[in-house]
Design a protein around this motif. Structure first.
Motif, PDB file in Angstrom:
ATOM      1  N   VAL A  94      63.913  73.895  25.512  1.00  0.00           N
ATOM      2  CA  VAL A  94      64.032  72.705  24.675  1.00  0.00           C
ATOM      3  C   VAL A  94      64.472  73.063  23.255  1.00  0.00           C
ATOM      4  O   VAL A  94      65.100  72.252  22.569  1.00  0.00           O
ATOM      5  CB  VAL A  94      62.707  71.902  24.664  1.00  0.00           C
ATOM      6  CG1 VAL A  94      61.764  72.389  23.603  1.00  0.00           C
ATOM      7  CG2 VAL A  94      62.970  70.417  24.519  1.00  0.00           C
ATOM      8  N   ALA A 152      68.200  72.602  22.156  1.00  0.00           N
ATOM      9  CA  ALA A 152      68.571  71.198  21.994  1.00  0.00           C
ATOM     10  C   ALA A 152      68.084  70.660  20.650  1.00  0.00           C
ATOM     11  O   ALA A 152      68.858  70.063  19.898  1.00  0.00           O
ATOM     12  CB  ALA A 152      67.989  70.372  23.142  1.00  0.00           C
ATOM     13  N   VAL A 153      66.811  70.893  20.351  1.00  0.00           N
ATOM     14  CA  VAL A 153      66.251  70.322  19.122  1.00  0.00           C
ATOM     15  C   VAL A 153      66.866  70.986  17.886  1.00  0.00           C
ATOM     16  O   VAL A 153      67.218  70.306  16.916  1.00  0.00           O
ATOM     17  CB  VAL A 153      64.711  70.450  19.120  1.00  0.00           C
ATOM     18  CG1 VAL A 153      64.128  69.979  17.811  1.00  0.00           C
ATOM     19  CG2 VAL A 153      64.122  69.655  20.270  1.00  0.00           C
ATOM     20  N   PHE A 160      70.329  69.892  17.413  1.00  0.00           N
ATOM     21  CA  PHE A 160      70.317  68.514  16.959  1.00  0.00           C
ATOM     22  C   PHE A 160      70.060  68.437  15.455  1.00  0.00           C
ATOM     23  O   PHE A 160      70.782  67.752  14.726  1.00  0.00           O
ATOM     24  CB  PHE A 160      69.244  67.747  17.722  1.00  0.00           C
ATOM     25  CG  PHE A 160      69.248  66.290  17.439  1.00  0.00           C
ATOM     26  CD1 PHE A 160      70.236  65.481  17.946  1.00  0.00           C
ATOM     27  CD2 PHE A 160      68.263  65.734  16.649  1.00  0.00           C
ATOM     28  CE1 PHE A 160      70.243  64.138  17.682  1.00  0.00           C
ATOM     29  CE2 PHE A 160      68.266  64.388  16.379  1.00  0.00           C
ATOM     30  CZ  PHE A 160      69.257  63.594  16.904  1.00  0.00           C
ATOM     31  N   ILE A 180      63.628  63.172  16.956  1.00  0.00           N
ATOM     32  CA  ILE A 180      63.363  64.371  17.765  1.00  0.00           C
ATOM     33  C   ILE A 180      63.284  64.059  19.266  1.00  0.00           C
ATOM     34  O   ILE A 180      63.947  64.715  20.059  1.00  0.00           O
ATOM     35  CB  ILE A 180      62.101  65.108  17.264  1.00  0.00           C
ATOM     36  CG1 ILE A 180      62.428  65.813  15.945  1.00  0.00           C
ATOM     37  CG2 ILE A 180      61.623  66.138  18.292  1.00  0.00           C
ATOM     38  CD1 ILE A 180      61.255  66.517  15.308  1.00  0.00           C
ATOM     39  N   ALA A 207      66.476  63.926  21.028  1.00  0.00           N
ATOM     40  CA  ALA A 207      67.208  65.178  21.211  1.00  0.00           C
ATOM     41  C   ALA A 207      66.690  65.957  22.408  1.00  0.00           C
ATOM     42  O   ALA A 207      67.242  66.990  22.751  1.00  0.00           O
ATOM     43  CB  ALA A 207      67.106  66.029  19.955  1.00  0.00           C
ATOM     44  N   ILE A 208      65.609  65.480  23.037  1.00  0.00           N
ATOM     45  CA  ILE A 208      65.069  66.192  24.189  1.00  0.00           C
ATOM     46  C   ILE A 208      65.750  65.686  25.450  1.00  0.00           C
ATOM     47  O   ILE A 208      65.716  64.491  25.742  1.00  0.00           O
ATOM     48  CB  ILE A 208      63.545  65.991  24.294  1.00  0.00           C
ATOM     49  CG1 ILE A 208      62.883  66.506  23.018  1.00  0.00           C
ATOM     50  CG2 ILE A 208      62.986  66.737  25.502  1.00  0.00           C
ATOM     51  CD1 ILE A 208      61.405  66.274  22.976  1.00  0.00           C
ATOM     52  N   PRO A 209      66.400  66.586  26.188  1.00  0.00           N
ATOM     53  CA  PRO A 209      67.093  66.171  27.399  1.00  0.00           C
ATOM     54  C   PRO A 209      66.138  65.545  28.412  1.00  0.00           C
ATOM     55  O   PRO A 209      64.970  65.940  28.504  1.00  0.00           O
ATOM     56  CB  PRO A 209      67.676  67.477  27.928  1.00  0.00           C
ATOM     57  CG  PRO A 209      67.805  68.338  26.732  1.00  0.00           C
ATOM     58  CD  PRO A 209      66.643  67.995  25.874  1.00  0.00           C
ATOM     59  N   LEU A 257      63.555  67.351  30.625  1.00  0.00           N
ATOM     60  CA  LEU A 257      62.504  68.032  29.868  1.00  0.00           C
ATOM     61  C   LEU A 257      61.453  67.043  29.375  1.00  0.00           C
ATOM     62  O   LEU A 257      60.284  67.404  29.228  1.00  0.00           O
ATOM     63  CB  LEU A 257      63.120  68.819  28.711  1.00  0.00           C
ATOM     64  CG  LEU A 257      63.996  69.968  29.224  1.00  0.00           C
ATOM     65  CD1 LEU A 257      64.772  70.617  28.099  1.00  0.00           C
ATOM     66  CD2 LEU A 257      63.156  71.009  29.934  1.00  0.00           C
TER      67      LEU A 257
END
Lengths: 297, 322
Positions: free
Chosen positions: A272, A275-276, A279, B136, B139-141, B144
């Protein structure tokens, strides 16, 4: 979306006058308390998994939120001892990167063409793209996508996933790029054309630098979707080594041994975090571009 | 493709016979070039969206079975008739609707409240921080998010049951709630997860709408003695209506067509509240018997059409009245 991200200054004289009134303060406190409660609800699950990844095993079993003993070895353990993990991670990176690159190229070219080259039937195309956003295409087309992949010999192929992944956000990406290119003045494009630049060079040297921010948005949207895609990956592949990391993570049951809870949490954080972080990084770029654009305008 | 370019060429030369050849050629190349630029996007869009939908419609009228070697027959509406006679079809549609009813109000009301509150934060730094935190979860797929909540809801080791049993003492491990796995609590559990996931993103959406409302409007109303509720109802709500409409319609569409969550949390038990029309379609197409994909395609089409009808009704309902 753009304007909301900026903090809206509210410091008018009126507001300052009102703030001195009694009762106003209590309202502000309640307001902040409610907001902070919401923020906690958003962050707590993530904090839980982050802490879980550095808990010692007994602490993980006891279930207490804050551990009595930290153990930072889980990250190294999962990377070295779970045989398929590097393969699944590589699959994720490979599929996601390819998807993001291909979709972005398609979207930039199509967005530019729709606005500045004015093809015949462009309006109809935009209408169809818009309609596809409201129809549950992803679910309903699944059967036919399976048949296509089977026809092409791409069942159980990691690379094969890229093809349907590109289309997951293609329509919205093209529409975003279209609205970004609409902000580029037509005179600018025409000037470049008169100077003898072909459409490719005009796009590369004049258009593209002006739609950077839209590009960042497309990167994020496609990255997040491809990185976390489940349905197609689960349906079109059979072997664990062909799948992406999040899909594997969704199918394992927590327990003991290599899939103990702290190990699982460590894998989760590894998956994760990109991704964060990406972002947050992109968001900064996004703000920057936004301010530049606003100042010029 | 070639025909389109060709016909535009003919049209062009007829309309501008007297142009300089060089400019004429440049314009002509631009026209042809436009479709060249659109080609990559079109290949993917047609290949993996338009054609699959057409193919699904087509096979929904046949008795096509993926694992069967026998040729498929055109059977008109027999699949649709069979699906519509099946109580499971109606039950599965109702389950999807039930989930949507559980999910939508929270997914709209909570972000709206939060947006109104965050919009009035005067400290610029705090306001930026709040917005950062809000984005936030976005932004988490997806997978997940599901994995995270699968752990949160875990019966034995999940923090939610730990809180209920060990910290609050409301339950023992004998009678602690089973959140997932096709129990009656599964749909509300998924709805809560979805609200959490969309909370930040929807709030940002509403904040964009609030930023467009001139600040002196609510201020003036407050000076005139309007309370916060009146300000919200008479000034803010009507101006947020268009954004709310888009959000309601889009999220209605996603909620009705949820499948990943049901695959992860629910399983293929036909009695499970998570066995919706999407699961019914998936089950028939990729698991049951010889994979009756013709029948499954009909189930998918019925679900999609039912959704589209309600979406059109929603669009009519929210249509601006002036």
């Amino acid at each position: 979306m753009s304007t909301a991200l900026e903090a809206v200054p509210y410091d008018t004289t009126l507001a300052r006058l009102r703030r001195r009134r009694p009762g106003r303060n209590r309202g502000a406190i309640v307001r902040h308390a409610v907001i902070i409660l919401f923020m906690a609800i958003i962050l707590l699950p993530l904090a839980w998994v982050l802490i879980m990844s550095v808990k010692s095993l007994p602490d993980a079993m006891s279930g207490a939120f804050w551990p009595t003993q930290f153990d930072f070895t889980h990250y190294g353990y999962v990377l070295h001892n779970i045989a398929t993990l590097p393969i699944n991670l590589f699959n994720s990176i490979y599929v996601t990167t390819s998807t993001v690159i291909i979709t972005s190229i398609c979207a930039v070219l199509a967005g530019y063409a729709l606005v500045h080259l004015r093809p015949r039937g462009g309006g109809a195309l935009v209408a169809i793209l818009l309609m596809s956003l409201y129809f549950p295409v992803r679910v309903v087309s699944l059967i036919a996508v399976y048949q296509i992949q089977n026809f092409l010999g791409l069942i159980n192929s990691t690379s094969g996933l890229i093809l349907p992944y590109v289309t997951l956000n293609l329509a919205i990406s093209v529409l975003i790029m279209r609205s970004m290119f609409q902000l580029v003045p037509r005179e600018l494009i025409e000037a470049a054309t008169i100077d003898g630049a072909g459409p490719w060079r005009t796009l590369w040297t004049v258009g593209l630098p002006m739609v950077r921010n839209g590009l960042v948005v497309i990167f994020i949207v496609n990255f997040v979707t491809a990185w976390g895609e489940y349905l197609l990956c689960m349906t079109l592949t059979n072997d664990q080594v062909r799948r992406t990391m999040p899909v594997v993570l969704a199918s394992v049951e927590g327990g003991l041994g290599e899939w103990s809870w702290p190990n699982l949490a460590a894998v989760y954080v590894i998956v994760v975090a990109p991704a964060v972080i990406a972002f947050c990084f992109a968001q900064k770029l996004f703000f920057k571009g936004l301010n530049e654009g606003a100042l010029k305008g | 493709m070639a025909e389109t370019i060709a016909s535009s060429e003919i049209g062009f030369s007829r309309r501008w016979p007297g142009r300089r050849p060089s400019l004429h050629l440049a314009l002509l190349r631009q026209r042809a070039g436009a479709w060249l630029f659109l080609l990559p996007a079109l290949v993917f869009f047609i290949g993996y969206q338009v054609y699959p939908i057409i193919r699904v419609i087509w096979i929904s009228f046949t008795d096509y079975q993926f694992l069967s070697t026998k040729p498929a027959h055109w059977i008109w509406f027999a699949n649709y008739a069979q699906a519509l006679r099946d109580p499971l079809m109606w039950e599965s549609l109702w389950r999807a609707a039930l989930f949507t009813i559980m999910f939508l109000p929270g997914a709209i009301a909570l972000p709206l409240l939060l947006a109104v509150l965050v919009d009035r934060v005067t400290n610029a730094r705090l306001a930026t921080l709040y917005r950062l935190v809000l984005l936030i979860p976005a932004a988490i797929p997806s997978t997940l998010v599901f994995v995270l909540w699968k752990w949160m809801y875990n019966f034995q080791t999940g923090p939610i049951n730990h809180l209920l049993v060990n910290n609050l003492g409301l339950f023992t491990f004998r009678n602690a709630p089973e959140w997932l796995g096709g129990t009656p609590l599964t749909l509300p559990s998924i709805a809560i997860m979805e609200v959490w996931w969309g909370l930040g993103y929807h709030t940002i959406f509403f904040l964009a709408g609030l930023a467009a409302i001139p600040k002196d409007l609510p201020e003036a109303a407050r000076i005139d003695g309007a309370n916060e509720w009146q300000v919200f109802w008479h000034i803010i709500r009507p101006r947020l209506a268009p954004i709310m409409m888009i959000l309601v319609v889009l999220r209605f569409g996603t909620a009705m067509a949820v499948i990943d969550e049901y695959l992860i949390f629910g399983g293929f038990n036909r009695q499970s509240p998570t066995y919706t029309w999407t699961m019914f379609m998936y089950d028939e197409a990729f698991r049951e018997g010889l994979w009756r994909q013709g029948f499954a395609a009909a189930i998918g089409m019925i679900g999609a059409i039912a959704m589209m009808i309600v979406m059109l009704m929603l669009l009519r309902m929210f249509r601006p009245r002036d």
